[in-house]
Write an enzyme that holds these catalytic residues in place. Structure first.
Site, PDB file in Angstrom:
ATOM      1  N   CYS A  98       0.856  -1.191   0.000  1.00  0.00           N
ATOM      2  CA  CYS A  98       0.000   0.000   0.000  1.00  0.00           C
ATOM      3  C   CYS A  98       0.887   1.233   0.000  1.00  0.00           C
ATOM      4  O   CYS A  98       0.618   2.237  -0.640  1.00  0.00           O
ATOM      5  CB  CYS A  98      -0.891   0.034   1.232  1.00  0.00           C
ATOM      6  N   CYS A 101       2.440   3.270  -3.160  1.00  0.00           N
ATOM      7  CA  CYS A 101       1.691   4.343  -3.825  1.00  0.00           C
ATOM      8  C   CYS A 101       1.291   5.438  -2.834  1.00  0.00           C
ATOM      9  O   CYS A 101       1.438   6.615  -3.095  1.00  0.00           O
ATOM     10  CB  CYS A 101       0.431   3.803  -4.478  1.00  0.00           C
ATOM     11  N   HIS A 102       0.736   5.010  -1.691  1.00  0.00           N
ATOM     12  CA  HIS A 102       0.254   5.970  -0.692  1.00  0.00           C
ATOM     13  C   HIS A 102       1.288   6.020   0.423  1.00  0.00           C
ATOM     14  O   HIS A 102       1.281   5.166   1.288  1.00  0.00           O
ATOM     15  CB  HIS A 102      -1.073   5.519  -0.091  1.00  0.00           C
ATOM     16  N   CYS A 133      -7.511  -1.612  -5.393  1.00  0.00           N
ATOM     17  CA  CYS A 133      -6.078  -1.349  -5.287  1.00  0.00           C
ATOM     18  C   CYS A 133      -5.296  -2.653  -5.327  1.00  0.00           C
ATOM     19  O   CYS A 133      -4.286  -2.764  -6.019  1.00  0.00           O
ATOM     20  CB  CYS A 133      -5.759  -0.629  -3.979  1.00  0.00           C
ATOM     21  N   CYS A 196     -36.019  -2.233   9.093  1.00  0.00           N
ATOM     22  CA  CYS A 196     -34.954  -1.637   9.898  1.00  0.00           C
ATOM     23  C   CYS A 196     -35.542  -0.549  10.792  1.00  0.00           C
ATOM     24  O   CYS A 196     -35.197  -0.404  11.967  1.00  0.00           O
ATOM     25  CB  CYS A 196     -33.899  -0.992   9.004  1.00  0.00           C
ATOM     26  N   CYS A 199     -37.118  -1.015  14.525  1.00  0.00           N
ATOM     27  CA  CYS A 199     -36.249  -0.963  15.697  1.00  0.00           C
ATOM     28  C   CYS A 199     -35.511   0.377  15.782  1.00  0.00           C
ATOM     29  O   CYS A 199     -35.536   1.038  16.808  1.00  0.00           O
ATOM     30  CB  CYS A 199     -35.205  -2.074  15.640  1.00  0.00           C
ATOM     31  N   HIS A 200     -34.851   0.747  14.708  1.00  0.00           N
ATOM     32  CA  HIS A 200     -33.856   1.815  14.801  1.00  0.00           C
ATOM     33  C   HIS A 200     -34.417   3.220  14.631  1.00  0.00           C
ATOM     34  O   HIS A 200     -33.707   4.195  14.824  1.00  0.00           O
ATOM     35  CB  HIS A 200     -32.728   1.545  13.796  1.00  0.00           C
ATOM     36  N   CYS A 241     -28.419  -8.350  11.214  1.00  0.00           N
ATOM     37  CA  CYS A 241     -29.728  -7.760  11.518  1.00  0.00           C
ATOM     38  C   CYS A 241     -30.821  -8.433  10.683  1.00  0.00           C
ATOM     39  O   CYS A 241     -31.884  -8.766  11.186  1.00  0.00           O
ATOM     40  CB  CYS A 241     -29.716  -6.266  11.210  1.00  0.00           C
TER      41      CYS A 241
END
Lengths: 280, 109
Positions: A98, A101-102, A133, A196, A199-200, A241
């Site tokens: 990695c 390049c970075h 990448c 979803c 509950c949330h 979930c």
């Protein structure tokens, strides 16, 4: 006053309410001298349904909250350290790491706040970017979407943006994916016939059995969970979930989960990135 | 040498003579207890950190014997009195004979 609003709302929905039980609700998330935003006004697209958004940290017990206050106590940093070694590890046919390049991993500051984003007409998650990448630049093998290497690397990159506000783009090219994610969010699934939002959105702050429901915000992912003692990726969480409402879950890394990730992430716009967070 | 072993230590950078400071030490280690069975039904051999020591300028501060039921990534937190500027030396002894060491300097405030 705001607390009362939450309380009242919960009362209407379920008949009894627990509120933000357990922890001191005015507790501040201060890490290494930096105060993170754990409560914010809901982003514009959410204002019909929620007044305020809360980080999942707010809903955890004092002990769990404390683990996130210090980077030494936070068990996720074991994995971040491992990812840092991986960052420097040369792999693949291009003989690159990695780092080739970075140079500095700090270069990724701010990236996490925009992920997932739209690239070439598709939703691109952090995992997609990492594998892109690996396969295109390094000539290395792609990692498993929610594998431990992948999740640790995603956490390392996400950690660079800690403290910055989530800022997911939802208009323009992102619009159709965002709408699709929103549809999934509000569609009832499975034998328990739950969306979803049941509950949330309708019941956060209440308990379902022993679980204290949060708003299901994604700003802390990948997150270290005490229950399995490892870092957990967004898609593992979404998968879990959906399985728990006894539906057939979408595949990890599928277009549906990516759209859902995009939508749910946009609900956290305004909260600080907490990667890597600690939850139970 | 076991895979992915990495010590982490947190010691204040400076303290006044006679101060009680808190030291935190963690090592990432799988701490295989030797009681579990693998997929083939055979016992997975024990592989744990069996001893942890901390010394200050060569003088022993803490010496701990670890047993198999201790969890992954064992974490110690303890207090020490710092009489003078110097160096804390930490060592973790693995079952396979390797010793992982790390050092932290502390200055007088």
């Amino acid at each position: 006053m705001k607390k009362r609003a939450v309380f009242f709302r919960a009362l209407l929905v379920s008949g009894f309410a627990v509120g933000m039980a357990g922890a001191d609700e005015n507790a501040q998330l201060v890490i290494e001298g930096e105060t993170l935003v754990t409560k914010a006004a809901a982003p514009a697209h959410l204002q019909d349904n929620l007044d305020e958004i809360y980080s999942g940290w707010v809903f955890r017990s004092n002990e769990t909250q404390a683990l996130q206050l210090d980077d030494f106590d936070n068990p996720a940093f074991v994995f971040i350290d491992a990812a840092m070694d991986q960052y420097q590890q040369v792999e693949g046919s291009a003989d690159k790491s990695c780092q080739s390049c970075h140079e500095d991993v700090e270069e990724f500051k701010g990236l996490r706040t925009q992920m997932p984003r739209i690239v070439d007409g598709k939703v691109q998650t952090m995992e997609d970017q990492i594998n892109k990448c690996r396969t295109e630049q390094m000539g290395a093998e792609a990692w498993k979407y929610t594998g431990s290497d992948m999740t640790a690397m995603s956490a390392l990159i996400g950690f660079q943006s800690r403290g910055m506000a989530m800022n997911i783009k939802i208009d323009g090219e992102a619009k159709p994916f965002w709408e699709k994610g929103k549809e999934i969010y509000y569609t009832r699934h499975g034998q328990l016939d739950m969306a979803c939002s049941n509950c949330h959105e309708d019941n956060y702050g209440n308990n379902i059995r022993a679980d204290h429901l949060s708003q299901g915000q994604l700003n802390g992912f990948p997150t270290y969970r005490l229950k399995n003692a490892k870092l957990n990726a967004v898609h593992s969480r979404l998968f879990g979930c959906i399985r728990d409402v006894r539906a057939e879950p979408y595949k990890v890394g599928s277009d549906e989960l990516k759209a859902l990730e995009l939508y749910v992430s946009s609900r956290a716009n305004g909260l600080s990135v907490e990667t890597p967070s600690v939850r139970n | 040498m076991a895979k992915g072993v990495k010590p982490r230590v947190k010691v204040p950078k400076k303290a006044a003579a006679g101060d009680v400071i808190t030291i935190k030490a963690l090592i990432s280690h799988k701490m295989e207890s030797g009681q579990r069975k693998g997929k083939d039904g055979n016992l997975i051999p024990r592989s744990i950190i069996n001893r942890f020591t901390c010394a200050f300028n060569g003088e022993n501060v803490i010496d701990v014997q670890l047993e198999p039921a201790i969890s992954t990534n064992p974490y110690f937190q303890f207090e020490a009195i710092v009489p003078e500027a110097g160096e804390f030396q930490f060592a973790w002894h693995d079952d396979d004979g390797s010793v992982y060491e790390t050092k932290k300097k502390i200055k007088m405030a």
